[in-house]
Design a protein around this motif. Structure first.
Motif, PDB file in Angstrom:
ATOM      1  N   ARG A 216       0.838  -1.195   0.000  1.00 50.63           N
ATOM      2  CA  ARG A 216       0.000   0.000   0.000  1.00 50.63           C
ATOM      3  C   ARG A 216       0.873   1.245   0.000  1.00 50.63           C
ATOM      4  N   GLY A 217       0.504   2.217  -0.859  1.00 47.31           N
ATOM      5  CA  GLY A 217       1.262   3.449  -0.911  1.00 47.31           C
ATOM      6  C   GLY A 217       0.367   4.664  -1.039  1.00 47.31           C
ATOM      7  N   LEU A 218       0.625   5.672  -0.214  1.00 45.66           N
ATOM      8  CA  LEU A 218      -0.107   6.939  -0.272  1.00 45.66           C
ATOM      9  C   LEU A 218       0.776   7.980  -0.941  1.00 45.66           C
ATOM     10  N   SER A 219       0.197   8.672  -1.921  1.00 48.04           N
ATOM     11  CA  SER A 219       0.943   9.642  -2.730  1.00 48.04           C
ATOM     12  C   SER A 219       2.165   9.001  -3.377  1.00 48.04           C
ATOM     13  N   THR A 227      -1.736   3.932  -4.367  1.00 46.58           N
ATOM     14  CA  THR A 227      -1.618   2.644  -5.050  1.00 46.58           C
ATOM     15  C   THR A 227      -1.775   1.498  -4.070  1.00 46.58           C
ATOM     16  N   LEU A 228      -2.275   0.399  -4.608  1.00 47.49           N
ATOM     17  CA  LEU A 228      -2.430  -0.843  -3.859  1.00 47.49           C
ATOM     18  C   LEU A 228      -1.997  -1.966  -4.793  1.00 47.49           C
ATOM     19  N   GLU A 251     -10.428   9.952  -3.564  1.00 52.93           N
ATOM     20  CA  GLU A 251     -11.455   8.934  -3.808  1.00 52.93           C
ATOM     21  C   GLU A 251     -10.999   7.520  -3.479  1.00 52.93           C
ATOM     22  N   PHE A 252      -9.714   7.312  -3.461  1.00 55.07           N
ATOM     23  CA  PHE A 252      -9.166   5.970  -3.264  1.00 55.07           C
ATOM     24  C   PHE A 252      -8.147   5.999  -2.135  1.00 55.07           C
ATOM     25  N   GLY A 253      -8.544   5.446  -0.996  1.00 51.26           N
ATOM     26  CA  GLY A 253      -7.661   5.459   0.163  1.00 51.26           C
ATOM     27  C   GLY A 253      -6.647   4.342   0.182  1.00 51.26           C
TER      28      GLY A 253
END
Length: 283
Positions: A216-219, A227-228, A251-253
């Motif tokens: 899992r990655g944020l930004s 991204t997942l 929109e996508f956590g």
């Protein structure tokens, strides 16, 4: 237990559809083959020698009915019987057939079907990446109805540790292979050797990916984009490719246990299953 078929007649042929109906004509089926396949399916699912009584029960038929199928399968080499215990297991012909089927499988072809369906169901971008000469390489990109503006296209090489896709590869590929690629990437981009692989933070991140079965990655790979990623394995348990879900941060956590995360896990598992991978049983 294998679900029994509606008919017990080993020679019954499924009837053709009424020619007057508008639906396409149904193909005729040999019912005895379908019934016999329940015996082979039970042996395949159990992955161990079985006594006649247990095997028949798993196949949903009495022992007296299962036995003639076993005799025929043994004559064809699909099943063999232990001379000591009398138990039945898959034979050499079944092994040859399975190996031939595996050789015909193309991981990208199998994954592409699932990626297209997943992009529609999740309404998010889905990328497929394989291990290339320069590292994780995008070989397919399915866009949603409203494409996300990211610097990603077919042919893009993903950074090994600076992207979640790359980290999933690093988590499951052999350490020697990862170290070599990391050194090459660091030399091309920065110059000189790299000690990143042994960093405690990196090892912790890789361990978390293995524990959860996803990354899992944020930004990441760029600000405002989450991204997942989920691994896809082949019949030998080796990493075949990585399926990546990409969406806007608002929109996508990218939560692993979210509906989108469960969809990604489901479709990645579908591809692994098609490639012959059997997940380890957990208590």
């Amino acid at each position: 237990m294998v679900k029994p078929l509606s008919s017990d007649d080993p020679l019954d042929l499924a009837p053709d559809a009424d020619p007057g109906l508008s639906e396409p004509k149904r193909q005729r089926r040999i019912q005895s083959i379908e019934v016999g396949m329940r015996v082979l399916q039970a042996l395949t699912e159990q992955q161990r020698p079985l006594a006649l009584k247990e095997l028949a029960a798993l196949a949903g038929m009495p022992p007296g009915k299962a036995h003639p199928y076993l005799v025929s399968f043994m004559a064809a080499g699909m099943v063999k019987q232990s001379p000591l215990t009398g138990h039945y297991e898959l034979g050499p012909a079944a092994l040859q057939m399975g190996l031939a089927a595996l050789q015909q499988l193309d991981p990208l072809t199998e994954a592409s079907q699932e990626a297209a369906v997943l992009a529609t169901r999740a309404d998010l971008s889905i990328a497929l990446a394989v291990w290339g000469q320069l590292g994780p390489t995008v070989v397919r990109l399915d866009e949603p109805r409203y494409p996300l503006h990211v610097n990603l296209r077919v042919g893009t090489v993903m950074s090994l540790f600076n992207t979640i896709t790359g980290r999933v590869f690093a988590a499951y590929l052999p350490e020697k292979m990862v170290r070599t690629m990391l050194e090459d990437e660091h030399r091309r981009v920065v110059g000189g050797p790299s000690a990143d692989f042994d960093a405690p933070e990196i090892q912790r991140l890789l361990a978390e990916i293995r524990a959860s079965g996803m990354g899992r990655g944020l930004s990441m790979p760029q600000p405002g984009v989450n991204t997942l990623c989920a691994p896809v394995f082949d019949a030998a348990g080796h990493l075949a490719l990585v399926m990546t879900m990409i969406g806007p941060h608002g929109e996508f956590g990218a939560e692993i246990d979210s509906p989108a995360g469960r969809l990604l896990r489901e479709h990645a598992a579908n591809v692994s299953r098609r490639l012959g991978y059997v997940a380890a049983q957990t208590d």
